[in-house]
Design a protein around this motif. Structure first.
Motif, PDB file in Angstrom:
ATOM      1  N   GLU A   1       0.825  -1.208   0.000  1.00  0.00           N
ATOM      2  CA  GLU A   1       0.000   0.000   0.000  1.00  0.00           C
ATOM      3  C   GLU A   1       0.859   1.258   0.000  1.00  0.00           C
ATOM      4  O   GLU A   1       0.490   2.271  -0.614  1.00  0.00           O
ATOM      5  N   ARG A   2       2.009   1.201   0.642  1.00  0.00           N
ATOM      6  CA  ARG A   2       2.965   2.308   0.525  1.00  0.00           C
ATOM      7  C   ARG A   2       3.464   2.418  -0.923  1.00  0.00           C
ATOM      8  O   ARG A   2       3.619   3.524  -1.466  1.00  0.00           O
TER       9      ARG A   2
ATOM     10  N   GLU B   1       0.769   3.904  -3.121  1.00  0.00           N
ATOM     11  CA  GLU B   1       0.662   5.347  -2.884  1.00  0.00           C
ATOM     12  C   GLU B   1       1.824   6.086  -3.552  1.00  0.00           C
ATOM     13  O   GLU B   1       1.642   7.168  -4.125  1.00  0.00           O
ATOM     14  N   GLN B   2       2.986   5.479  -3.503  1.00  0.00           N
ATOM     15  CA  GLN B   2       4.172   6.085  -4.132  1.00  0.00           C
ATOM     16  C   GLN B   2       3.983   6.236  -5.635  1.00  0.00           C
ATOM     17  O   GLN B   2       4.454   7.212  -6.230  1.00  0.00           O
TER      18      GLN B   2
ATOM     19  N   ALA C   1       0.946   6.337  -7.282  1.00  0.00           N
ATOM     20  CA  ALA C   1      -0.497   6.536  -7.452  1.00  0.00           C
ATOM     21  C   ALA C   1      -0.868   7.098  -8.822  1.00  0.00           C
ATOM     22  O   ALA C   1      -1.974   6.854  -9.319  1.00  0.00           O
ATOM     23  N   THR C   2       0.028   7.835  -9.438  1.00  0.00           N
ATOM     24  CA  THR C   2      -0.284   8.445 -10.734  1.00  0.00           C
ATOM     25  C   THR C   2       0.232   7.628 -11.914  1.00  0.00           C
ATOM     26  O   THR C   2       0.082   8.060 -13.066  1.00  0.00           O
TER      27      THR C   2
ATOM     28  N   HIS D   1      -6.424   2.798  -8.137  1.00  0.00           N
ATOM     29  CA  HIS D   1      -5.909   3.331  -6.872  1.00  0.00           C
ATOM     30  C   HIS D   1      -7.034   4.049  -6.138  1.00  0.00           C
ATOM     31  O   HIS D   1      -7.490   5.102  -6.548  1.00  0.00           O
ATOM     32  N   ASN D   2      -7.467   3.457  -5.051  1.00  0.00           N
ATOM     33  CA  ASN D   2      -8.554   4.030  -4.250  1.00  0.00           C
ATOM     34  C   ASN D   2      -8.327   3.621  -2.790  1.00  0.00           C
ATOM     35  O   ASN D   2      -9.003   2.749  -2.265  1.00  0.00           O
ATOM     36  N   PRO D   3      -7.364   4.257  -2.126  1.00  0.00           N
ATOM     37  CA  PRO D   3      -7.029   3.840  -0.756  1.00  0.00           C
ATOM     38  C   PRO D   3      -8.179   3.998   0.223  1.00  0.00           C
ATOM     39  O   PRO D   3      -8.284   3.234   1.188  1.00  0.00           O
TER      40      PRO D   3
ATOM     41  N   ALA E   1      -7.641   0.298   1.235  1.00  0.00           N
ATOM     42  CA  ALA E   1      -6.541   0.201   2.198  1.00  0.00           C
ATOM     43  C   ALA E   1      -6.923  -0.672   3.398  1.00  0.00           C
ATOM     44  O   ALA E   1      -7.942  -0.449   4.051  1.00  0.00           O
TER      45      ALA E   1
END
Length: 352
Positions: free
Chosen positions: A59-60, A63-64, A66-67, A75-77, A81
């Motif tokens: 998950e890190r 997020e890193q 995400a784009t 991507h939808n934390p 998450a």
């Protein structure tokens, strides 16, 4: 190994191409102990600790990146998450503050001598996160998240029953809020979980597109992810006593719930499990499956009028209960099981 046509959308490729790896994971001893609720409470907490390290790592990583064009569509934390939920469950099970569970002796022992399966799994995720192309992270998210949305819902009920957990405490790992963003505390229905899975598959297909080389890479990584999870199950300590039935528990999974399918209700599963005298006959024109009897009906298969009337009345009551009370959550499951028992007794009495 199963041959998969890479011209298909990546969601279909993963469903078909990971079937064998999934079977190995599902039928491992550790997975069966988990599915039957046989693990000791502390061992289940230890399993959650291992999962926390895995989810925290990927998950890190998500997020890193995400784009990233492959990862962004899924991507939808806020929806997916899991690491915070897992930490909350560990704290509840061990009865310690959430901020201090990592100093618990159980976690200290795990970190002092971590299973190779855990260290290799986390190392692989970190390797992908640091690589020039992190696209393969999608495979790890697919295996874990869609598994949590599918077979995880069955495990949730077993865990709650095994450890006497009520009102969602200790099982928040398996709870998802609806796509609209409402709280998961009210209970997410099977229909809403299905929508989440469909949304995720659509996002995967959009992110990967028609790149066959990327599809093949993500399939290879998904198979590897299943192997890591199998090894994680193998790292579990056996329970003091196990089920004497010897039968494996079949778990729903990302590949057992293809888009457009709906898992059977317990009542429907019971009905069709007794259909030993019917064999499938495929009708090519309509691409459907129909059934024909393998032997002529006998007299004891005819049902009395009173049984038919009782069944119609029971179904009418079912509809009323569904409209008024619903069958979501743990209490809903209890209502459904009680109704099934009542229905079986009623129909059996009338058929006698």
């Amino acid at each position: 190994m199963t041959t998969v046509h890479l011209s298909q959308p990546v969601a279909d490729i993963l469903r078909q191409g990971t079937a064998e790896a999934h079977e190995r994971a599902e039928h491992s001893k550790g997975a069966q102990w988990l599915a039957r609720g046989e693990l000791e409470k502390e061992e289940y907490a230890r399993f959650l600790m291992m999962l926390w390290h895995i989810y925290d790592a990927f998950e890190r990583a998500l997020e890193q990146h995400a784009t990233h064009p492959v990862l962004a569509p899924t991507h939808n934390p806020g929806l997916f998450a899991r690491s915070a939920n897992i930490a909350a469950d560990i704290s509840y099970l061990l009865d310690v503050p959430e901020e201090s569970w990592q100093s618990h002796p159980l976690h200290a022992a795990l970190m002092a001598l971590p299973p190779p399966a855990l260290t290799q799994y986390v190392a692989r995720i970190r390797e992908l996160a640091a690589s020039p192309d992190p696209s393969r992270l999608l495979a790890h998210a697919y295996v874990r998240y869609l598994g949590d949305l599918s077979g995880g819902q069955f495990i949730r009920r077993r865990i709650a029953k095994a450890y006497g957990l009520e009102d969602g405490a200790g099982v928040s790992f398996y709870e998802f809020r609806p796509l609209g963003g409402a709280s998961a505390a009210s209970g997410t229905t099977m229909g809403e979980l299905k929508k989440i899975k469909e949304w995720y598959r659509d996002g995967m297909n959009a992110g990967v597109g028609d790149n066959t080389e990327l599809k093949a890479a993500i399939l290879d990584e998904a198979r590897l992810a299943f192997d890591y999870n199998t090894a994680l199950f193998d790292a579990l300590n056996p329970p003091p006593t196990t089920s004497s039935s010897g039968s494996d528990v079949e778990l729903d999974s990302p590949l057992h719930s293809p888009a457009g399918s709906t898992p059977p209700t317990p009542f429907a599963a019971d009905v069709f499990s007794n259909a030993s005298s019917i064999t499938p006959l495929t009708v090519k024109e309509e691409s459907k499956v129909v059934y024909e009897a393998s032997e002529p009906p006998t007299a004891d298969r005819f049902v009395s009028l009173s049984s038919v009337i009782a069944l119609v009345a029971a179904l009418s009551i079912t509809h009323l209960v569904l409209v008024i009370g619903g069958f979501t959550g743990e209490r809903g499951l209890a209502k459904l099981e009680a109704f099934q028992q009542w229905l079986g007794t009623l129909v059996g009495a009338n058929a006698a």
